[in-house]
Scaffold this motif. Structure first.
Motif, PDB file in Angstrom:
ATOM      1  N   THR A  52      57.121  52.970  48.320  1.00 19.77           N
ATOM      2  CA  THR A  52      56.843  53.215  49.741  1.00 19.77           C
ATOM      3  C   THR A  52      55.684  54.193  49.905  1.00 19.77           C
ATOM      4  OG1 THR A  52      59.225  53.008  50.033  1.00 19.77           O
ATOM      5  CG2 THR A  52      57.955  53.749  51.933  1.00 19.77           C
ATOM      6  N   VAL A  53      55.748  55.295  49.155  1.00 27.26           N
ATOM      7  CA  VAL A  53      54.679  56.296  49.246  1.00 27.26           C
ATOM      8  C   VAL A  53      53.354  55.693  48.786  1.00 27.26           C
ATOM      9  CG1 VAL A  53      53.919  58.567  48.460  1.00 27.26           C
ATOM     10  CG2 VAL A  53      56.344  58.140  48.873  1.00 27.26           C
ATOM     11  N   ALA A  54      53.418  54.908  47.702  1.00 22.83           N
ATOM     12  CA  ALA A  54      52.195  54.301  47.165  1.00 22.83           C
ATOM     13  C   ALA A  54      51.542  53.394  48.208  1.00 22.83           C
ATOM     14  CB  ALA A  54      52.523  53.504  45.900  1.00 22.83           C
ATOM     15  N   ARG A  55      52.365  52.607  48.891  1.00 27.34           N
ATOM     16  CA  ARG A  55      51.813  51.710  49.905  1.00 27.34           C
ATOM     17  C   ARG A  55      51.191  52.485  51.062  1.00 27.34           C
ATOM     18  NH1 ARG A  55      52.685  46.283  49.679  1.00 27.34           N
ATOM     19  NH2 ARG A  55      53.679  45.763  47.729  1.00 27.34           N
ATOM     20  N   ALA A  56      51.832  53.583  51.433  1.00 27.92           N
ATOM     21  CA  ALA A  56      51.267  54.407  52.501  1.00 27.92           C
ATOM     22  C   ALA A  56      49.883  54.914  52.096  1.00 27.92           C
ATOM     23  CB  ALA A  56      52.203  55.565  52.798  1.00 27.92           C
ATOM     24  N   TRP A  57      49.763  55.307  50.804  1.00 28.38           N
ATOM     25  CA  TRP A  57      48.458  55.803  50.346  1.00 28.38           C
ATOM     26  C   TRP A  57      47.422  54.696  50.280  1.00 28.38           C
ATOM     27  CZ3 TRP A  57      45.821  60.055  50.106  1.00 28.38           C
ATOM     28  CH2 TRP A  57      46.520  61.263  50.241  1.00 28.38           C
ATOM     29  N   LEU A  58      47.865  53.510  49.860  1.00 34.31           N
ATOM     30  CA  LEU A  58      46.930  52.378  49.830  1.00 34.31           C
ATOM     31  C   LEU A  58      46.441  52.078  51.240  1.00 34.31           C
ATOM     32  CD1 LEU A  58      48.483  49.937  47.222  1.00 34.31           C
ATOM     33  CD2 LEU A  58      46.315  51.153  47.076  1.00 34.31           C
ATOM     34  N   GLU A  59      47.333  52.219  52.210  1.00 28.84           N
ATOM     35  CA  GLU A  59      46.933  51.979  53.592  1.00 28.84           C
ATOM     36  C   GLU A  59      45.880  53.004  54.018  1.00 28.84           C
ATOM     37  OE1 GLU A  59      50.170  51.708  56.281  1.00 28.84           O
ATOM     38  OE2 GLU A  59      48.946  50.678  57.787  1.00 28.84           O
ATOM     39  N   ARG A  60      46.105  54.269  53.652  1.00 25.10           N
ATOM     40  CA  ARG A  60      45.112  55.303  53.985  1.00 25.10           C
ATOM     41  C   ARG A  60      43.777  55.013  53.330  1.00 25.10           C
ATOM     42  NH1 ARG A  60      47.563  61.304  53.470  1.00 25.10           N
ATOM     43  NH2 ARG A  60      45.455  61.893  54.059  1.00 25.10           N
ATOM     44  N   MET A  61      43.818  54.423  52.147  1.00 25.27           N
ATOM     45  CA  MET A  61      42.582  54.111  51.420  1.00 25.27           C
ATOM     46  C   MET A  61      42.049  52.737  51.823  1.00 25.27           C
ATOM     47  SD  MET A  61      41.620  56.529  49.590  1.00 25.27           S
ATOM     48  CE  MET A  61      42.361  57.912  50.404  1.00 25.27           C
ATOM     49  N   ASP A  62      42.645  52.143  52.858  1.00 21.86           N
ATOM     50  CA  ASP A  62      42.143  50.867  53.359  1.00 21.86           C
ATOM     51  C   ASP A  62      42.245  49.790  52.284  1.00 21.86           C
ATOM     52  OD1 ASP A  62      41.281  49.463  55.438  1.00 21.86           O
ATOM     53  OD2 ASP A  62      39.236  50.265  55.503  1.00 21.86           O
ATOM     54  N   ALA A  63      43.300  49.836  51.481  1.00 26.92           N
ATOM     55  CA  ALA A  63      43.431  48.887  50.368  1.00 26.92           C
ATOM     56  C   ALA A  63      44.817  48.254  50.349  1.00 26.92           C
ATOM     57  CB  ALA A  63      43.151  49.591  49.039  1.00 26.92           C
ATOM     58  N   LEU A  64      45.504  48.269  51.479  1.00 26.27           N
ATOM     59  CA  LEU A  64      46.862  47.720  51.506  1.00 26.27           C
ATOM     60  C   LEU A  64      46.849  46.218  51.235  1.00 26.27           C
ATOM     61  CD1 LEU A  64      49.740  48.639  51.886  1.00 26.27           C
ATOM     62  CD2 LEU A  64      49.567  48.084  54.314  1.00 26.27           C
ATOM     63  N   ASP A  65      45.734  45.569  51.598  1.00 24.49           N
ATOM     64  CA  ASP A  65      45.666  44.112  51.407  1.00 24.49           C
ATOM     65  C   ASP A  65      45.652  43.716  49.937  1.00 24.49           C
ATOM     66  OD1 ASP A  65      43.257  45.525  51.540  1.00 24.49           O
ATOM     67  OD2 ASP A  65      42.096  43.685  51.708  1.00 24.49           O
ATOM     68  N   VAL A  66      45.328  44.640  49.029  1.00 24.81           N
ATOM     69  CA  VAL A  66      45.302  44.288  47.612  1.00 24.81           C
ATOM     70  C   VAL A  66      46.469  44.927  46.862  1.00 24.81           C
ATOM     71  CG1 VAL A  66      42.824  43.903  47.547  1.00 24.81           C
ATOM     72  CG2 VAL A  66      43.717  46.191  47.058  1.00 24.81           C
ATOM     73  N   ALA A  67      47.481  45.394  47.599  1.00 21.51           N
ATOM     74  CA  ALA A  67      48.587  46.128  46.973  1.00 21.51           C
ATOM     75  C   ALA A  67      49.242  45.344  45.838  1.00 21.51           C
ATOM     76  CB  ALA A  67      49.629  46.496  48.022  1.00 21.51           C
ATOM     77  N   ASP A  68      49.335  44.021  45.977  1.00 18.15           N
ATOM     78  CA  ASP A  68      50.039  43.236  44.964  1.00 18.15           C
ATOM     79  C   ASP A  68      49.101  42.537  43.995  1.00 18.15           C
ATOM     80  OD1 ASP A  68      52.638  43.862  45.910  1.00 18.15           O
ATOM     81  OD2 ASP A  68      52.237  42.557  47.634  1.00 18.15           O
ATOM     82  N   ALA A  69      47.808  42.859  44.078  1.00 23.17           N
ATOM     83  CA  ALA A  69      46.845  42.267  43.150  1.00 23.17           C
ATOM     84  C   ALA A  69      46.752  43.120  41.892  1.00 23.17           C
ATOM     85  CB  ALA A  69      45.476  42.161  43.816  1.00 23.17           C
ATOM     86  N   ARG A  70      46.347  42.486  40.779  1.00 16.50           N
ATOM     87  CA  ARG A  70      46.144  43.237  39.531  1.00 16.50           C
ATOM     88  C   ARG A  70      44.685  43.715  39.481  1.00 16.50           C
ATOM     89  NH1 ARG A  70      51.261  42.186  36.393  1.00 16.50           N
ATOM     90  NH2 ARG A  70      52.206  41.057  38.078  1.00 16.50           N
ATOM     91  N   PRO A  71      44.429  44.777  38.721  1.00 14.11           N
ATOM     92  CA  PRO A  71      43.073  45.330  38.691  1.00 14.11           C
ATOM     93  C   PRO A  71      41.993  44.300  38.378  1.00 14.11           C
ATOM     94  CG  PRO A  71      44.579  46.831  37.644  1.00 14.11           C
ATOM     95  CD  PRO A  71      45.391  45.611  37.994  1.00 14.11           C
ATOM     96  N   GLY A  72      42.313  43.316  37.525  1.00  8.38           N
ATOM     97  CA  GLY A  72      41.317  42.300  37.174  1.00  8.38           C
ATOM     98  C   GLY A  72      40.834  41.486  38.363  1.00  8.38           C
ATOM     99  N   GLU A  73      41.646  41.475  39.433  1.00  7.59           N
ATOM    100  CA  GLU A  73      41.282  40.667  40.603  1.00  7.59           C
ATOM    101  C   GLU A  73      40.539  41.484  41.657  1.00  7.59           C
ATOM    102  OE1 GLU A  73      45.178  37.913  41.003  1.00  7.59           O
ATOM    103  OE2 GLU A  73      45.546  40.038  40.936  1.00  7.59           O
ATOM    104  N   LEU A  74      40.321  42.776  41.404  1.00  8.35           N
ATOM    105  CA  LEU A  74      39.738  43.642  42.436  1.00  8.35           C
ATOM    106  C   LEU A  74      38.243  43.839  42.226  1.00  8.35           C
ATOM    107  CD1 LEU A  74      42.427  46.467  42.655  1.00  8.35           C
ATOM    108  CD2 LEU A  74      42.358  44.277  43.818  1.00  8.35           C
TER     109      LEU A  74
END
Lengths: 189, 222, 438
Positions: B118-140
């Motif tokens: 939950t906390v991680a997702r909140a931080w991803l949202e702050r970093m404007d990266a929530l849309d890639v939360a379930d992607a692996r680094p190779g796809e980013l």
């Protein structure tokens, strides 16, 4: 050789006539409107004086690039509205097809100071560090301006332009520091 | 108030003297750029300041405590509790999703899986990266990688964030975005930020610049 | 400069790690040669020998011993393949410069195979010499048999050596497959799909006749059906090991409460096949070991004593299983080295962020545990199935069950010990130097 390097600072010969013609391609406008749009849309370019707008329009009219299309009255005094002619439109497009000459731009003031510091003081290290600090301080201001809320895209681009040029100066300063021994030798012989 | 300080530290790798008596002081909440040409020792200075390695002579103090004499376990604890790190290329764990990568420091800190997620997702949202939360680094993309890496560095609310060329692999627009998000979040957190960079435009984001030349601080530029 | 000159030049150079790996290939080849020589040797023996030699003494059981020796090639082959894979990944990094200079991927792979062949040839010769000396001394000094008769006939001996070298070369060529290289170095290993789920049907199919036997269903061609069932179970177990590892990694990854388990499970899930290869061999050993429990219990049940023949036989089987497990698990050490090499910068970054060395070591150990528990348990269960009704006295059934649990535990222990053995590399893999931009 050194004389050749002291090329006079080239000020981009931005022609006011071309700018006004470009703004007129949208629709006919009167002089005050042109001044306002010039200043709004080209932030970072020196604001234009109303008198200069008026004089330029008259010159363009004489050359057949613009023509008077009527008058407008919006609350204030009556204003003459100008429209672009076929000749004028051709001129704008010809001008846009050209490129700015990528001039061998030497920031003469910085260069002169480095050389004179070496001649007069035997070292330019102190000067280079002080100049770096001053440049970076200016870059910090510009960066802070970029980060202010509600900045327009035009202002952002203009600020970027300034930042990139300061950055180029800084990188040149760093290179100067690394080449200073060669330069010292050249000056002493 | 000085939070982090190096006093005349020296460090050598074999015959190469990377640091030759550097002294720097960094205040609490300050954003400092360490700049210098390649090979000047700026990364080594960051490693010494962050307790990743210890200088051979000189002292490193954090929050009034000398840290270069602490043993590896104590320095590890300090890094976990007080510091966050961002490096070039993200360096995310390739098999984990972006959200799991961000949650990792929390999991290592003994937090539960759901709570960390939950906390991680909140931080991803702050970093404007929530849309890639379930992607692996190779796809980013490079910019997304770095934003996830920044989220991972900040998720534990560190007192100091160390960033080594965080935008080195990015184009200037993507780099500026990463940097903007990092500094904004750090300001909100009240974190001190130490950025190592050779890019003057990155350095211009800092409050202050420390120029390192040939392993020594060549004048602290305020 | 010719191709072979280049190969020779590269062979002389090379890092400490590469020389170590060349020695591993040589050791594997030596071991394989010894096993094949052993098989040939047993088959050439004549007449009845001392009972203390166990199954070797008896003419009727000798083909079985030779077959067992042949089976020992399996773990060695897996080990060679894993070592070759690691070597090729490493070598391709090194040879990226050659690619820049214009060598084709095929040529680079051939260079790799040549290096493997050279090491294997060296190992084979050493293994042959060692075996001949050992056999000669055992025969002459311990058993007081005439030493004039050749232990291993020359033709099968040379054929065995050629076979080992050929297998090593082919595995060296195959091993390069998974690495995608460009002139600028290894980009990333080719992504692999999870192992298929339908292979799980094979051991299930194999278990049917054995379960039928246990519950007492009458079957036509009973011995044949049981043999078929046992064979299918064994082959099926080996085929499905990868899928079992993958499944347990997936479950562990989903339910992980700690960061170490999560990291270990996801690393396993992403790269299951090396573990699957090892687990197929470990699993086979566990299943066989678990099955021998029944035979032992059967003898104790029937005779209440063990004569020297059977004692030696059982000991030899256990010894063979232990050696097989050790060799198979050793392949994991090289695989872990590969994991550490690839993940070095990432793990170094975690360490910089305050993850302790002990926690990183746990990540390695848990990989071994997660990978081994499911395949070893399944293998032990499959081994328990046959002959389940052959006892007169039910108390003796305690031994096979205990034995199966022990064997499964041994399998897990072997995998875990292998991961422990690679932990000394961790320190180097996560040194601050790996934080620098590469």
């Amino acid at each position: 050789m050194l004389d050749r390097l002291f090329i006079e600072c080239i000020f981009a010969c931005m022609s006011t006539g071309h700018i006004l013609l470009g703004l007129l391609t949208e629709r006919p406008k009167h002089g005050y409107e042109l001044k306002r749009e010039h200043d709004d849309r080209l932030p970072g370019v020196k604001p234009i004086a109303y008198g200069q707008v008026y004089a330029t329009l008259q010159r363009l009219e004489r050359d057949g690039k613009v023509a008077v299309s009527g008058t407008a009255k919006e609350g204030g005094p009556e204003r003459t509205v100008y429209e672009i002619t076929g000749d004028g439109a051709d001129e704008v497009h010809r001008w846009l097809a050209e490129i700015e000459p990528p001039a061998p731009y030497v920031s003469s003031a910085l260069f002169v100071r480095v050389v004179l510091a070496l001649i007069a003081e035997g070292t330019a290290d102190g000067y280079l560090l002080r100049q770096r600090a001053a440049h970076l301080e200016r870059m910090r201001e510009l960066t802070a301006r970029k980060n202010t809320a509600g900045i327009s895209a035009g202002e952002l681009l203009a600020t970027d332009y300034a930042l990139y040029h300061l950055d180029a100066d800084l990188r040149w300063l760093e290179t100067a520091r690394q080449r200073i021994d060669e330069l010292t030798q050249e000056i002493r012989t | 108030m000085t939070l982090l300080e190096a006093r005349r530290i020296e460090k050598a790798f074999g015959r190469t003297r990377a640091l030759r008596g550097v002294s720097v002081a960094i205040g609490s909440g300050e954003i400092v750029a360490i700049t210098g040409p390649s090979g000047s020792g700026k990364s080594t200075l960051l490693h010494c300041l962050s307790g990743i390695m210890c200088p051979e002579t000189g002292e490193v103090h954090y929050d009034g405590r000398r840290i270069d004499t602490l043993d590896e376990a104590a320095r590890t604890r300090l890094r976990r509790e007080a510091f966050g790190v961002v490096f070039q290329f993200g360096r995310l764990v390739p098999e984990l999703t972006a959200a799991e990568n961000v949650a990792l420091p929390l999991l290592f800190g003994g937090n539960g899986r759901e709570e960390s997620a939950t906390v991680a997702r909140a931080w991803l949202e702050r970093m404007d990266a929530l849309d890639v939360a379930d992607a692996r680094p190779g796809e980013l993309s490079g910019g997304q990688l770095q934003r996830v890496a920044v989220a991972r560095a900040l998720v534990t609310g560190p007192k100091v964030v160390f960033a080594d060329e965080p935008t080195g692999a990015l184009d200037s627009v993507a780099g500026e975005r990463v940097l903007g998000l990092l500094l904004e979040a750090a300001r909100v957190n009240g974190s001190t930020v130490v950025i190592v960079t050779h890019d003057n435009r990155v350095a211009a984001h800092a409050d202050r610049e420390i120029v390192v030349r040939d392993g020594a601080a060549a004048g602290v530029v305020v | 400069m010719t191709f072979f000159q280049v190969a020779g030049m590269l062979g002389r150079g090379g890092s400490r790690a590469e020389r170590a790996r060349a020695r591993l290939v040589a050791a594997g080849a030596a071991l394989a040669t010894c096993f094949l020589f052993g098989a040939a040797n047993v088959l050439t023996l004549n007449g009845q020998l001392d009972d203390r030699l166990g199954p070797i003494a008896n003419r009727g059981t000798r083909p079985g011993v030779a077959f067992a020796f042949g089976l020992m090639i399996l773990p060695v082959a897996a080990f060679l393949y894993q070592t070759g894979r690691l070597a090729s990944a490493d070598r391709e990094r090194r040879l990226a410069a050659l690619r820049l200079a214009g060598a084709t991927p095929g040529e680079v792979r051939l260079l790799g195979a040549l290096e493997t062949t050279r090491s294997a040839a060296l190992g084979t010769v050493c293994g042959a010499i060692a075996y001949v000396l050992l056999e000669w001394s055992i025969r002459g000094l311990l058993l007081h048999l005439p030493t004039t008769a050749a232990g291993v006939p020359p033709v099968p001996g040379l054929a065995a050596m050629a076979l080992v070298i050929a297998v090593a070369t082919v595995s060296g060529l195959l091993a390069g497959r998974h690495v995608v290289t460009s002139p600028l170095g290894v980009i990333r290993r080719a992504t692999r799909r999870p192992p298929g789920r339908y292979v799980l049907l094979v051991p299930v199919l194999g278990c049917i006749p054995m379960v039928a036997l246990v519950v007492g269903v009458q079957m036509p061609y009973r011995p044949f059906a049981i043999l078929l069932g046992a064979g299918l179970s064994a082959v099926g177990l080996m085929l499905s090991a990868s899928r079992l590892v993958w499944a347990s990694a997936r479950i562990a990854g989903r339910r992980a409460r700690s960061a170490e388990t999560l990291l270990a499970a996801r690393a396993l899930e992403a790269d299951t096949r090396p573990w699957g290869r090892t687990m197929s061999i470990l699993g086979l050993a566990v299943a066989i070991g678990s099955g021998t429990g029944w035979i032992q219990a059967g003898f104790m049940d029937a005779r209440h004593t063990l004569d020297p023949f059977w004692l030696t036989s059982f000991t030899l089987v256990d010894l063979a299983l232990l050696v097989g497990m050790a060799v198979a698990a050793a392949a994991l050490i090289t695989h872990q080295a590969e994991y550490l090499m690839e993940h070095g910068p990432v793990l170094a970054t975690l360490r910089a962020a305050g993850v302790a060395d002990g926690e990183l070591r746990r990540v390695l150990t848990r990989q071994g545990i997660i990978a081994a528990v499911l395949p070893c348990s399944v293998a032990a269960l499959i081994g328990l199935l046959p002959l389940a009704r052959a006892l007169h006295n039910e108390t003796w059934a305690l031994w096979p069950v205990t034995n199966a649990v022990l064997m499964a535990a041994l399998g897990v222990l072997a995998a875990t010990l292998a991961t422990k053995a690679s932990q000394h590399r961790l320190q180097r893999a996560v040194s601050p130097g790996r934080l620098r931009t590469e």
